[in-house]
Every structure is written in C-alpha cells, then in structure tokens.
Design an enzyme around this catalytic site. Structure first.
Site, mmCIF file in Angstrom:
data_model
loop_
_atom_site.group_PDB
_atom_site.id
_atom_site.type_symbol
_atom_site.label_atom_id
_atom_site.label_comp_id
_atom_site.label_asym_id
_atom_site.label_seq_id
_atom_site.Cartn_x
_atom_site.Cartn_y
_atom_site.Cartn_z
ATOM 1 N N GLY A 1 36.829 11.907 -9.037
ATOM 2 C CA GLY A 1 38.213 11.894 -9.525
ATOM 3 C C GLY A 1 38.129 11.793 -11.032
ATOM 4 N N GLU A 2 38.844 10.859 -11.594
ATOM 5 C CA GLU A 2 38.805 10.660 -13.045
ATOM 6 C C GLU A 2 38.430 9.201 -13.297
ATOM 7 O OE1 GLU A 2 39.114 13.375 -14.987
ATOM 8 O OE2 GLU A 2 38.461 11.979 -16.533
ATOM 9 N N SER A 3 37.236 9.003 -13.860
ATOM 10 C CA SER A 3 36.713 7.640 -13.988
ATOM 11 C C SER A 3 37.596 6.755 -14.873
ATOM 12 C CB SER A 3 35.290 7.671 -14.532
ATOM 13 O OG SER A 3 35.244 8.368 -15.752
ATOM 14 N N CYS B 1 30.131 11.419 -8.621
ATOM 15 C CA CYS B 1 30.784 11.986 -9.796
ATOM 16 C C CYS B 1 31.504 10.905 -10.617
ATOM 17 C CB CYS B 1 31.687 13.131 -9.373
ATOM 18 S SG CYS B 1 31.943 14.316 -10.681
ATOM 19 N N ARG C 1 29.328 11.999 -19.622
ATOM 20 C CA ARG C 1 30.500 12.552 -18.932
ATOM 21 C C ARG C 1 30.722 14.012 -19.307
ATOM 22 N NH1 ARG C 1 35.812 9.600 -20.005
ATOM 23 N NH2 ARG C 1 36.497 10.936 -18.311
ATOM 24 N N ILE D 1 31.739 19.371 -10.179
ATOM 25 C CA ILE D 1 33.092 19.605 -10.706
ATOM 26 C C ILE D 1 33.275 18.738 -11.950
ATOM 27 C CG2 ILE D 1 35.562 19.501 -10.218
ATOM 28 C CD1 ILE D 1 34.801 19.580 -7.189
ATOM 29 N N ARG D 2 33.293 19.373 -13.084
ATOM 30 C CA ARG D 2 33.379 18.646 -14.377
ATOM 31 C C ARG D 2 32.484 17.403 -14.331
ATOM 32 N NH1 ARG D 2 38.224 16.571 -15.747
ATOM 33 N NH2 ARG D 2 37.572 16.558 -17.905
ATOM 34 N N HIS E 1 29.273 16.453 -5.416
ATOM 35 C CA HIS E 1 30.279 16.057 -4.408
ATOM 36 C C HIS E 1 29.792 16.348 -2.985
ATOM 37 C CE1 HIS E 1 33.881 15.183 -6.903
ATOM 38 N NE2 HIS E 1 33.191 15.879 -7.796
ATOM 39 N N GLU F 1 30.766 15.233 -0.277
ATOM 40 C CA GLU F 1 31.876 15.236 0.693
ATOM 41 C C GLU F 1 32.458 16.634 0.884
ATOM 42 O OE1 GLU F 1 32.016 14.230 -2.371
ATOM 43 O OE2 GLU F 1 33.960 14.722 -3.256
HETATM 44 N N1 GLN Z 1 35.073 14.336 -15.324
HETATM 45 C C1 GLN Z 1 35.358 13.231 -14.466
HETATM 46 C C2 GLN Z 1 35.197 11.890 -15.189
HETATM 47 O O1 GLN Z 1 34.746 11.851 -16.278
HETATM 48 C C3 GLN Z 1 34.488 13.247 -13.251
HETATM 49 C C4 GLN Z 1 34.769 14.492 -12.449
HETATM 50 C C5 GLN Z 1 34.708 14.312 -10.984
HETATM 51 O O2 GLN Z 1 34.673 13.200 -10.440
HETATM 52 N N2 GLN Z 1 34.739 15.419 -10.281
HETATM 53 O O3 GLN Z 1 35.548 10.890 -14.647
#
Ligand code: GLN
Length: 185
Positions: A47-49, A79, A106, A133-134, A168, A170
């Site tokens: 997700g987004e940390s 991630c 990151r 993913i990113r 990921h 999952e």
């Molecule tokens: N870019 C996200 C972060 O810095 C991590 C991306 C992800 O969990 N798919 O938190």
C-alpha cells in the site's frame, strides 16, 4: 494457525485469500482491540507506507505490534510492509515499526520501471514469479539474511521469524510464499 492481516489500507484482502488457501485462519486488524485476541502471525500488506505508518500511530497500534514482533511473533511485510519493518529508510529519518535489520530504498526503480513482473530464485523455493509495484528494494542488511535478488538488488530478507519482501506474493496464482511464511513461524 491464525494470522492477523493489517487492514488499514492497501492490498490486504488478497493476503487473506492466500492464507485461507493454505488452510490457516485469518482476521483483520483495524483497531487496537483487534490485536487483543490470540494469534500466531501478522501480515503487513503493500500500500503506502507513509499512510499506514500514520494510521498505525493514530490508532495506537504501532507500539503493541512492535512489542509482539520483538517478543517473537512471526511477521511478513510485503512492499510497503517491508518499509514499515525496516530499521532504516534510505534518505529519510522516519522509522515505523523498525524491528528488522535492513535499510530500504523507497520507490527505488524509478518511474519507467515502477511496476514489473519477473521470475527469480528465492532461497529454498527455486524460481518463483514476482510482481513489483512502485517497489522498494533492500539496500543493505545489518542482521537479516537475503533470500532473493533481482538485478543485483536484494528483494527479500529474513531475520528470525520476520520475513520482508519487496514484491507482492498475494497477487500470484499459487500461495508459495504464504506457505513458506506459515512453515517459518
Ligand atoms: N511505494 C510504496 C511506499 O513507499 C510501496 C508500494 C507498494 O506497497 N506497492 O510505501
């Protein structure tokens, strides 16, 4: 075995499905009282940390989760979850849970390569599919053992019962990494 999945934000439902496919139980952690029941392991999803870290603090979940991990509870961070576990984030003073001896970078692959799929060797599992993913990568480790590298960059590490993945698992068809985690704990 019962696995709590942090369900504040991000890709938590996919993890719950994989845990069920492995024949284990799962429940969602959304509030402080959710972690008062007994459980055997924890998943911190992608997700987004930054957002997850903020919510963990606001909901007063971060200290008890850190203590559970320090006292030996198994945890898998994928991630953004890997970023939450890291003791250092490169070029950033923020530390979230910080129980794992890794330094992470990151959004490490730049815009062009922000998201990609590949196959790579994972210790004891052989070649497995990986979706990024990113994603972050693991720049260095102090205590953790590296389990997998992609393009010379560490993308999976383990320290005791803590497992951190830049990708990921999952999202893949087979629950290989979830089985690995359940065996590990
Ligand atoms: N870019 C996200 C972060 O810095 C991590 C991306 C992800 O969990 N798919 O938190």
């Amino acid at each position: 075995m019962r696995i709590g999945v942090l369900a504040l934000q991000g890709a938590f439902i996919e993890h719950e499905k994989k845990i069920l496919e492995c024949g284990a139980e799962t429940f969602e952690i959304r509030q402080r009282h959710d972690i008062e029941r007994s459980f055997d392991g924890l998943i911190l999803p992608g997700g987004e940390s930054t957002v997850m870290g903020k919510l963990l603090r606001e909901l007063e979940l971060i200290d008890p989760i850190r203590e559970y991990i320090k006292s030996g509870m198994g945890v898998m961070g994928t991630c953004a979850g890997l970023i939450l576990l890291a003791e250092h984030i490169s070029d950033d003073n923020t530390v979230h849970i910080g129980t794992m001896g890794i330094t992470v970078k990151r959004n490490a692959y730049g815009r062009q390569l922000g998201s990609f799929c590949t196959n790579a060797d994972f210790k004891d599992l052989g070649e497995i599919p990986m979706t990024f993913i990113r994603a972050p990568y693991i720049e260095s480790t102090s205590r953790a053992e590296i389990l997998s590298t992609v393009d010379k960059r560490a993308v999976a590490a383990r320290e005791g019962k803590q497992l951190a993945l830049a990708f990921h698992p999952e999202l893949e068809e087979k629950p290989l990494i979830h089985e690995y985690f359940l065996n590990m704990i």
